[in-house]
Design a protein around this motif. Structure first.
Motif, mmCIF file in Angstrom:
data_model
loop_
_atom_site.group_PDB
_atom_site.id
_atom_site.type_symbol
_atom_site.label_atom_id
_atom_site.label_comp_id
_atom_site.label_asym_id
_atom_site.label_seq_id
_atom_site.Cartn_x
_atom_site.Cartn_y
_atom_site.Cartn_z
ATOM 1 N N THR A 72 0.836 -1.208 0.000
ATOM 2 C CA THR A 72 0.000 0.000 0.000
ATOM 3 C C THR A 72 0.871 1.257 0.000
ATOM 4 N N ALA A 73 1.916 1.244 0.839
ATOM 5 C CA ALA A 73 2.779 2.429 0.949
ATOM 6 C C ALA A 73 3.414 2.754 -0.401
ATOM 7 N N ILE A 74 3.894 1.721 -1.103
ATOM 8 C CA ILE A 74 4.513 1.948 -2.421
ATOM 9 C C ILE A 74 3.447 2.395 -3.422
ATOM 10 N N ALA A 75 2.290 1.727 -3.365
ATOM 11 C CA ALA A 75 1.201 2.056 -4.306
ATOM 12 C C ALA A 75 0.749 3.510 -4.151
ATOM 13 N N ILE A 76 0.759 4.017 -2.920
ATOM 14 C CA ILE A 76 0.329 5.399 -2.691
ATOM 15 C C ILE A 76 1.248 6.373 -3.434
ATOM 16 N N PHE A 77 2.544 6.102 -3.391
ATOM 17 C CA PHE A 77 3.471 7.025 -4.064
ATOM 18 C C PHE A 77 3.381 6.881 -5.589
ATOM 19 N N VAL A 78 3.145 5.670 -6.056
ATOM 20 C CA VAL A 78 2.922 5.479 -7.499
ATOM 21 C C VAL A 78 1.642 6.236 -7.898
ATOM 22 N N ASP A 79 0.625 6.152 -7.030
ATOM 23 C CA ASP A 79 -0.651 6.821 -7.272
ATOM 24 C C ASP A 79 -0.451 8.343 -7.361
ATOM 25 N N ARG A 115 -7.884 16.961 -11.078
ATOM 26 C CA ARG A 115 -7.084 15.864 -10.500
ATOM 27 C C ARG A 115 -7.598 15.451 -9.118
ATOM 28 N N ILE A 116 -8.339 16.320 -8.481
ATOM 29 C CA ILE A 116 -8.914 15.987 -7.170
ATOM 30 C C ILE A 116 -9.915 14.829 -7.286
ATOM 31 N N PHE A 117 -10.419 14.629 -8.498
ATOM 32 C CA PHE A 117 -11.340 13.533 -8.795
ATOM 33 C C PHE A 117 -10.747 12.175 -8.403
ATOM 34 N N TYR A 118 -9.415 12.013 -8.570
ATOM 35 C CA TYR A 118 -8.761 10.728 -8.291
ATOM 36 C C TYR A 118 -8.635 10.461 -6.786
ATOM 37 N N PHE A 119 -8.933 11.449 -5.976
ATOM 38 C CA PHE A 119 -9.027 11.255 -4.521
ATOM 39 C C PHE A 119 -10.503 11.180 -4.103
ATOM 40 N N HIS A 120 -11.303 12.042 -4.724
ATOM 41 C CA HIS A 120 -12.710 12.202 -4.338
ATOM 42 C C HIS A 120 -13.501 10.909 -4.565
ATOM 43 N N LEU A 121 -13.398 10.361 -5.764
ATOM 44 C CA LEU A 121 -14.203 9.171 -6.074
ATOM 45 C C LEU A 121 -13.751 7.941 -5.270
ATOM 46 N N PRO A 122 -12.436 7.643 -5.183
ATOM 47 C CA PRO A 122 -12.040 6.487 -4.348
ATOM 48 C C PRO A 122 -12.446 6.643 -2.879
ATOM 49 N N ALA A 123 -12.393 7.866 -2.350
ATOM 50 C CA ALA A 123 -12.805 8.072 -0.953
ATOM 51 C C ALA A 123 -14.295 7.759 -0.793
ATOM 52 N N ALA A 124 -15.094 8.183 -1.774
ATOM 53 C CA ALA A 124 -16.541 7.910 -1.721
ATOM 54 C C ALA A 124 -16.806 6.404 -1.834
ATOM 55 N N VAL A 157 -13.408 12.869 3.982
ATOM 56 C CA VAL A 157 -12.470 13.150 2.874
ATOM 57 C C VAL A 157 -13.259 13.449 1.596
ATOM 58 N N THR A 158 -14.323 12.675 1.357
ATOM 59 C CA THR A 158 -15.159 12.896 0.165
ATOM 60 C C THR A 158 -15.765 14.301 0.200
ATOM 61 N N ILE A 159 -16.303 14.693 1.345
ATOM 62 C CA ILE A 159 -16.944 16.010 1.459
ATOM 63 C C ILE A 159 -15.918 17.128 1.269
ATOM 64 N N VAL A 160 -14.767 16.991 1.936
ATOM 65 C CA VAL A 160 -13.751 18.060 1.850
ATOM 66 C C VAL A 160 -13.209 18.188 0.422
ATOM 67 N N THR A 161 -12.892 17.052 -0.216
ATOM 68 C CA THR A 161 -12.378 17.133 -1.589
ATOM 69 C C THR A 161 -13.470 17.665 -2.539
ATOM 70 N N GLY A 162 -14.720 17.296 -2.277
ATOM 71 C CA GLY A 162 -15.835 17.790 -3.093
ATOM 72 C C GLY A 162 -15.984 19.299 -2.976
ATOM 73 N N ILE A 163 -15.847 19.794 -1.752
ATOM 74 C CA ILE A 163 -15.968 21.239 -1.507
ATOM 75 C C ILE A 163 -14.858 22.004 -2.250
ATOM 76 N N ILE A 164 -13.631 21.466 -2.145
ATOM 77 C CA ILE A 164 -12.482 22.130 -2.800
ATOM 78 C C ILE A 164 -12.657 22.119 -4.318
ATOM 79 N N LEU A 180 -7.592 6.302 -12.420
ATOM 80 C CA LEU A 180 -8.737 6.154 -11.516
ATOM 81 C C LEU A 180 -8.777 4.752 -10.914
ATOM 82 N N TYR A 181 -8.613 3.728 -11.741
ATOM 83 C CA TYR A 181 -8.683 2.351 -11.232
ATOM 84 C C TYR A 181 -7.507 2.044 -10.301
#
Lengths: 245, 51
Positions: A29-36, A55-64, A106-113, A205-206
């Motif tokens: 997971t730690a390595i994947a996060i940096f690749v992400d 680009r915030i979409f790639y955090f927003h949707l996975p968090a949801a 996280v979904t709400i905060v990224t959505g707001i931004i 995204l995936y």
């Protein structure tokens, strides 16, 4: 009064716990996060209309997605708990609910931004955003409800009931963009049209979805272990008090 | 946003690294606590294999 025997823990095993499959999951997971992060910030092309803010979409949707997954687990473990009365299921459900609340936040905060530069407002009380706020409140309520019960057993049963009934908000939240007029975009991954995403965007995204899922599994297992340890310490304390009295 | 893109990436990377460090530390701590609890339980109620 009987004198309690002194209790001494003598470990016959090594002091440092051995490595488990969770260590493996952590490092993956730690390595994947940096690749992400590399994929999101450097590799994936800039969206033509929205620009870099997309680009915030790639955090927003996975968090949801993780929030939905967590609340589904709360629902499932809640049923198991009410059926078997095994406290193990309550530990699992409570841990999943905590993470669900974090990922909904996280979904709400990224959505707001994201909303401010695109829609010109931080927040509107439309169907999707209102039901998301409701979802957050339901599971904060789930975490709080146990505190008002008299006994631990009653608290866990109350929690399970709230977790099962509260799950009704999840499909309403997901379908809200199709059922009502809302500023939020239509679903694009499950049951939606993802053709407007380029191949690069889809891959990012995936990958992000997989990374967030791995992170969630790691955090969930650790949180469950912690919750079980809390219960075990409580049990040991009770045993000790009984022995002393 | 264009101007601050490098800072944003650096900030996220440092933030994630700190978060994952804290997560790993917590995980190892929990493993240790579990072992302590197990040892305490064995000390109170020894199992046949403990001798």
């Amino acid at each position: 009064m009987n004198e309690a025997k002194p209790i001494k823990a003598e470990s016959t095993r090594s002091i440092v716990p051995r490595l488990t499959w969770l260590d493996g999951l952590f490092w993956v997971t730690a390595i994947a996060i940096f690749v992400d992060l590399y994929l999101i910030f450097l590799w994936v092309p800039k969206e033509a209309i929205q620009g870099n803010v997309q680009r915030i979409f790639y955090f927003h949707l996975p968090a949801a997605w993780i929030a939905y997954l967590a609340f589904f687990l709360v629902f499932l473990f809640g049923i198991f708990h009410l059926k078997t009365r095994n406290p193990k299921w309550d530990h699992y459900a409570y841990s999943a609910a905590e993470l669900g609340v974090v990922f909904t936040s996280v979904t709400i905060v990224t959505g707001i931004i994201w909303a401010k530069p695109i829609f010109g407002v931080w927040w509107v009380w439309d169907a999707r955003l209102t039901t998301t706020a409701l979802l957050w409140l339901v599971y904060v309520g789930y975490l709080m409800v146990g505190a008002y019960a008299v006994s631990g057993d009653k608290a866990s049963r109350l929690r399970s009931a709230v977790g099962i009934l509260g799950f009704a908000v999840v499909p309403i939240n997901y379908l809200s963009v199709s059922l009502w007029d809302t500023v939020h975009i239509e679903p694009i991954v499950i049951g939606g049209d993802d053709t407007f995403l380029s191949a690069d965007m889809r891959l990012t995204l995936y990958f992000s979805l997989a990374t967030f899922t791995a992170l969630f599994v790691f955090l969930l297992v650790v949180r469950i272990m912690l919750r079980e340890s809390e219960a075990a310490v409580e049990e040991l304390d009770q045993e000790r008090e009984t022995a002393l009295s | 946003m264009e101007d601050n893109f490098g800072y944003l990436l650096a900030g996220f990377s440092i933030g994630w690294a700190l978060f994952m460090g804290l997560a790993y530390w917590t995980y190892r701590k929990v493993m240790r606590v579990r072992q302590d609890i197990d040892d305490l339980k064995r000390a109170r109620n020894p199992r046949p294999e403990d001798g």
